[in-house]
Design an enzyme around this catalytic site. Structure first.
Site, PDB file in Angstrom:
ATOM      1  N   ARG A 141      28.825  43.437  49.435  1.00 55.91           N
ATOM      2  CA  ARG A 141      27.693  42.981  48.614  1.00 55.91           C
ATOM      3  C   ARG A 141      26.430  43.117  49.450  1.00 55.91           C
ATOM      4  NH1 ARG A 141      27.505  37.243  48.607  1.00 55.91           N
ATOM      5  NH2 ARG A 141      25.597  37.586  49.770  1.00 55.91           N
TER       6      ARG A 141
ATOM      7  N   HIS B  20      23.850  36.999  46.700  1.00 49.44           N
ATOM      8  CA  HIS B  20      24.920  36.582  45.785  1.00 49.44           C
ATOM      9  C   HIS B  20      24.347  36.511  44.363  1.00 49.44           C
ATOM     10  CE1 HIS B  20      28.129  34.471  43.821  1.00 49.44           C
ATOM     11  NE2 HIS B  20      27.273  33.532  43.476  1.00 49.44           N
TER      12      HIS B  20
ATOM     13  N   TYR C 164      23.435  33.234  56.569  1.00 52.05           N
ATOM     14  CA  TYR C 164      24.859  33.220  56.933  1.00 52.05           C
ATOM     15  C   TYR C 164      25.419  34.576  57.356  1.00 52.05           C
ATOM     16  CZ  TYR C 164      25.293  34.570  51.966  1.00 52.05           C
ATOM     17  OH  TYR C 164      25.153  35.196  50.757  1.00 52.05           O
TER      18      TYR C 164
HETATM   19  C1  LIG Z   1      35.292  27.457  39.195  1.00 55.69           C
HETATM   20  C2  LIG Z   1      34.005  27.758  39.901  1.00 55.69           C
HETATM   21  N1  LIG Z   1      33.812  27.285  41.150  1.00 55.69           N
HETATM   22  C3  LIG Z   1      32.652  27.558  41.796  1.00 55.69           C
HETATM   23  C4  LIG Z   1      31.668  28.295  41.174  1.00 55.69           C
HETATM   24  C5  LIG Z   1      30.388  28.641  41.936  1.00 55.69           C
HETATM   25  N2  LIG Z   1      30.476  30.060  42.300  1.00 55.69           N
HETATM   26  C6  LIG Z   1      29.876  31.007  41.566  1.00 55.69           C
HETATM   27  S1  LIG Z   1      30.154  32.530  42.162  1.00 55.69           S
HETATM   28  C7  LIG Z   1      31.076  31.946  43.440  1.00 55.69           C
HETATM   29  C8  LIG Z   1      31.663  32.871  44.461  1.00 55.69           C
HETATM   30  C9  LIG Z   1      32.643  33.828  43.887  1.00 55.69           C
HETATM   31  O1  LIG Z   1      32.941  34.803  44.849  1.00 55.69           O
HETATM   32  P1  LIG Z   1      33.820  36.054  44.535  1.00 55.69           P
HETATM   33  O2  LIG Z   1      34.963  35.664  43.667  1.00 55.69           O
HETATM   34  O3  LIG Z   1      34.131  36.703  45.815  1.00 55.69           O
HETATM   35  O4  LIG Z   1      32.882  36.983  43.631  1.00 55.69           O
HETATM   36  P2  LIG Z   1      31.478  37.644  44.014  1.00 55.69           P
HETATM   37  O5  LIG Z   1      30.435  36.642  43.617  1.00 55.69           O
HETATM   38  O6  LIG Z   1      31.475  37.959  45.458  1.00 55.69           O
HETATM   39  O7  LIG Z   1      31.389  38.859  43.168  1.00 55.69           O
HETATM   40  C10 LIG Z   1      31.154  30.555  43.387  1.00 55.69           C
HETATM   41  C11 LIG Z   1      31.875  29.720  44.373  1.00 55.69           C
HETATM   42  C12 LIG Z   1      31.905  28.747  39.862  1.00 55.69           C
HETATM   43  N3  LIG Z   1      31.008  29.480  39.200  1.00 55.69           N
HETATM   44  N4  LIG Z   1      33.081  28.496  39.250  1.00 55.69           N
END
Ligand SMILES: Cc1ncc(C[n+]2csc(CCOP(=O)(O)OP(=O)(O)O)c2C)c(N)n1
Ligand SMILES: [Mg+2]
Length: 388
Positions: free
Chosen positions: A284, A288, A297
């Site tokens: 990425r 985010h 970080y």
């Molecule tokens: C159940 C839940 N927990 C926490 C969040 C907050 N949150 C949004 S995106 C994210 C990270 C997800 O990371 P990843 O699965 O690696 O996907 P990426 O964003 O890197 O594409 C988090 C913790 C959420 N949206 N839903």
């Protein structure tokens, strides 16, 4: 009470999808995916040289469409970031650096197949026929933007991490029960791999041989949480065989490898052989979401290393080597894609004129007295200033 902004509902049919048409020269199955072995697949190296024994058989037009899909994705990404910083966009999840993962995974799907995306998938959504204007509406916070364009077999995404993956398996089970000839592809992140419901979805799909392709986009982070703290095994594809799911690990910045791996997974699902897990190893490059500041970080050096692996530059080197593209054409395609995004932005702007008089209208059915007083004061002020 009528829903606010009803006139924003999608009345137009989708733009002509970039993809969705089964290429007549669908890559021949390379038999890379089997339960007892996890292939590490790269076809295009960082200098843009291909291992032709594994490269998909695609004609020049198909290669150029793939290239355009990646460039358009990046142009929209950059433009949305500017729009967000200027207050025009609520937020969004950039996919900068993940364009090959996106376009490579979606390329093998046919129109009748299903796509159940995560929130970081607008490149693949464009390929399926979502309009840029609709995606802008969506990320600007208008629910009408979530409406799936007519004729597009996609589900709207869910922000709840991983929650869409069991739904994808449900779609797959529906396809199976009806003896249809389609498949479903779902993507999600490295972080989502830790969600219980995702693992339940793997298990269910494996036991019932649902026609599902799981694509985990391992982009290095779940917000600020690096993959090595997410999972003790660095290679997320290794989890698949534990569920009885044949799996493959792919260089996610190599669009040819993504096409070959996904094509084989799609063919397996269509042939009744059940699910496949594809780990796309990518990065990425950007934030985010727009609420994030990755500088707190991760090191710039790390980002710099991945800049050298840019999926678009790599594919352009390959296409130049094949005389399919030259510098002038790259320039022209970039400008055309940029213009396409700017034209969509104008249509988006025309549809989303601010209506300051509605500020108090949609929270309460009956306003509490204090807010009623504030509303009158506010409307008086707008009247005095001559604002509609
Ligand atoms: C159940 C839940 N927990 C926490 C969040 C907050 N949150 C949004 S995106 C994210 C990270 C997800 O990371 P990843 O699965 O690696 O996907 P990426 O964003 O890197 O594409 C988090 C913790 C959420 N949206 N839903
Ligand atoms: Mg991630």
């Amino acid at each position: 009470m009528p829903l606010p902004y009803d006139e924003l509902a999608m009345t137009t049919t989708p733009q002509k999808p970039l993809g969705g048409i089964a290429p007549s020269d669908t890559p021949v199955r390379k038999n890379l995916i089997e339960l007892g072995h996890i292939e590490d697949l790269q076809i295009l190296n960082e200098d843009g040289e291909a291992d032709e024994a594994f490269a998909p058989q695609l004609d020049d037009e198909a290669l150029l469409t793939i290239h355009r899909g990646m460039v358009l994705t990046r142009k929209l990404d950059l433009r949305m970031l500017t729009m967000q910083r200027q207050g025009e966009m609520g937020t969004f999840a950039p996919s900068y650096g993940q364009e090959a993962t996106q376009i490579g995974q979606i390329h093998p799907l046919r129109t009748q197949d299903w796509f159940v995306p995560s929130y970081r998938s607008f490149g693949a959504q464009l390929w399926r026929g979502w309009t840029i204007e609709g995606l802008l509406l969506l990320w600007a916070g208008y629910f009408q933007g979530f409406e799936v364009p007519k004729g597009v077999n996609d589900l709207p995404f869910s922000i709840v991490v991983g929650s869409h993956v069991p739904r994808a398996v449900g779609v797959g089970m529906g396809i199976k029960q009806r003896h249809e000839n389609s498949v479903v592809l779902t993507n999600f992140g490295d972080g989502a791999m830790s969600q219980g419901c995702v693992n339940e979805a793997f298990n269910f799909a494996a036991v019932y041989k649902a026609p599902v392709v799981f694509v985990v986009e391992n982009n290095g982070y779940a917000i600020s949480h690096p993959t090595e703290k997410q999972a003790a095994t660095k290679e997320l594809a290794r989890r698949g065989p534990g569920f009885g799911i044949p799996s493959i690990r792919v260089d996610g910045n190599d669009v040819l490898a993504m096409i070959v791996a996904t094509s084989e997974a799609v063919e397996r699902a269509r042939a009744g052989e059940g699910p496949t897990l594809i780990e796309a190893v990518t990065y990425r490059m950007s934030l985010h979401t727009t609420a994030d500041d990755p500088k707190v970080y991760r090191d710039d050096d790390e980002v710099e290393q991945w800049t050298l692996k840019c999926p678009i530059t790599r594919f352009e080197k390959y296409l130049i080597g094949k005389d399919v593209l030259d510098e002038a054409a790259i320039e022209r395609i970039g400008s055309e894609c940029e213009q396409e995004v700017l034209d969509a932005r104008e249509r988006f702007r025309a549809r989303t004129k601010a209506r300051p008089r509605e500020v108090f209208d949609f929270m309460y059915e009956k306003l509490p007295p204090e807010l009623e007083r504030q509303k009158r004061e506010y409307l008086d002020k707008l009247d005095r200033k001559g604002i509609d």
